[in-house]
Design an enzyme around this catalytic site. Structure first.
Site, short mmCIF file in Angstrom:
data_model
loop_
_atom_site.label_atom_id
_atom_site.label_comp_id
_atom_site.label_asym_id
_atom_site.label_seq_id
_atom_site.Cartn_x
_atom_site.Cartn_y
_atom_site.Cartn_z
N ASP A 16 75.40 52.19 46.81
CA ASP A 16 74.86 52.73 45.75
C ASP A 16 75.38 52.27 44.55
O ASP A 16 75.92 53.09 43.66
CB ASP A 16 75.46 54.32 46.00
CG ASP A 16 74.35 55.27 44.97
OD1 ASP A 16 73.16 54.77 44.59
OD2 ASP A 16 74.52 56.60 45.01
N GLU A 95 63.36 51.71 42.47
CA GLU A 95 62.63 52.96 41.95
C GLU A 95 61.69 52.97 41.08
O GLU A 95 61.47 52.06 40.29
CB GLU A 95 63.72 53.97 41.40
CG GLU A 95 63.15 55.22 41.16
CD GLU A 95 64.51 56.41 41.61
OE1 GLU A 95 64.31 57.28 41.36
OE2 GLU A 95 65.71 55.94 41.53
N LYS A 131 61.37 53.44 46.01
CA LYS A 131 62.03 54.62 45.72
C LYS A 131 61.09 55.58 45.01
O LYS A 131 60.76 55.03 43.89
CB LYS A 131 63.42 54.80 45.02
CG LYS A 131 64.24 54.31 45.99
CD LYS A 131 65.79 54.27 45.07
CE LYS A 131 66.53 55.59 45.12
NZ LYS A 131 67.84 55.49 44.25
N THR A 155 63.32 60.02 47.26
CA THR A 155 64.83 60.28 46.50
C THR A 155 64.83 61.71 46.00
O THR A 155 63.40 62.23 45.80
CB THR A 155 65.17 59.09 45.69
OG1 THR A 155 66.21 59.52 44.95
CG2 THR A 155 64.08 59.28 44.23
N PHE A 177 70.26 64.48 48.58
CA PHE A 177 71.38 64.46 47.57
C PHE A 177 72.61 65.35 47.75
O PHE A 177 72.54 66.53 47.57
CB PHE A 177 71.02 64.62 46.02
CG PHE A 177 70.19 63.21 45.65
CD1 PHE A 177 69.76 62.43 46.45
CD2 PHE A 177 70.29 63.18 44.29
CE1 PHE A 177 69.08 61.21 45.84
CE2 PHE A 177 69.92 61.94 43.82
CZ PHE A 177 69.16 61.08 44.42
#
Length: 316
Positions: A16, A95, A131, A155, A177
């Site tokens: 990440d 993303e 994403k 996400t 998350f």
């Protein structure tokens, strides 16, 4: 083996970070970035050449200032992602602009552009995950993209309704998350014990994992946004976990045995399989204050970092 190596035996570990050096050091299977990580990388002098290259590529095409700034960030994301892809055997997640989170058609257009940009650098779509925020509009875009063989990472996922809708849409992978769910509960119930299995983020991912495996969904569950290594240990065995370099380092420094906590062959769900249409999705999100608030906050924060990144690029 240290705990990071033990974890890699039962879970695919994903970096990440946008830091290429950290990825080379910890050797994850996949890597994922977002606007916040991109902004951090862009402020590091060792990536200055990528910023210059992204700007040159964007300015080579006519357009308004706003269009050129968006192209710069897209080029930077793809250039960074391309370099990362050379360090890992798996995929890089890139993303879509968070400001498109409520526009299905704009999300589709941006995703296709990113895939084309990767292709020009020799990175095939099989190495990329797009994403997209887990809004209703984002999930609908992902459903179309998956049919075009453009696989997606959904996400900013906080609620069970989001997870159900993603699975129904045939999404390749979701990123629930963990840490941000914990943040919300700790802010509201500061005296409550959220350690170990009492961590609401851990409980949420475990519930989703059991639901997917019990009802034979193929969607990959990738826990994300960890606040401490205890959350990671509590989800050992999950399909994938995306972990920051700092927490990977902590795991690598421990030699204690790591116990598998999630196992597709030995789990069952108390949640009946129930498809989610738009009305049900929006109502269930409305009833889940945490998911609603954290989704909106996450989109706002990513959008703000996107603007900061554009400002940075405009000044070089």
């Amino acid at each position: 083996m240290d705990q990071l190596e033990q974890l890699k035996q039962i879970t695919s570990v994903v970096a990440d970070t946008g830091d290429i050096e950290a990825i080379a050091r910890f050797k994850p299977v996949d890597a994922t970035t977002n606007p916040s990580l991109m902004l951090k990388a862009a402020q590091d002098p060792k990536y200055a050449h990528l910023l210059q290259q992204a700007k040159q590529q964007a300015l080579a095409v006519d357009g308004s200032n706003a269009e050129q700034l968006q192209r710069m960030t897209d080029h930077l994301a793809v250039l960074l992602g391309s370099e990362i892809s050379q360090m890992i055997p798996g995929r890089i997640s890139t993303e879509v602009d968070a400001r498109l989170s409520f526009d299905t058609q704009a999300t589709l257009s941006k995703a296709r552009q990113l895939i084309e940009m990767y292709a020009k650098l020799g990175v095939g779509r099989e190495r990329v995950l797009i994403k997209i925020a887990s809004t209703w509009e984002g999930i609908r875009a992902a459903e179309v993209l998956e049919k075009e063989r453009i696989q997606c990472n959904l996400t900013l996922l906080f609620g069970f309704s989001q997870a159900k809708a993603c699975a129904d849409a045939g999404v390749f992978l979701i990123s629930p998350f963990v840490g941000r769910i914990l943040d919300w509960h700790k802010a509201r119930y500061p005296e409550q014990n959220f350690s170990g299995d009492l961590d609401p983020g851990v409980a949420s991912v475990s519930r989703i994992y059991r639901y997917y495996k019990t009802h034979a969904y193929n969607t990959v569950v990738m826990g994300a946004s960890f606040r401490n290594i205890d959350e990671i240990r509590a989800l050992a065995g999950c399909d994938r976990l995306t972990i920051s370099p700092a927490l990977m380092q902590e795991l690598a420094e421990s030699q204690a045995p790591l116990v598998r906590r999630l196992d597709a062959e030995q789990c069952s769900s108390d949640d009946a399989k129930q498809p989610v249409d738009e009305v049900a999705f929006r109502w269930q999100m409305n009833e889940d204050a945490m998911a609603t608030e954290k989704l909106a906050e996450g989109i706002r924060n990513f959008a703000q970092d996107q603007v900061k990144l554009e400002t940075l690029l405009s000044q070089i």
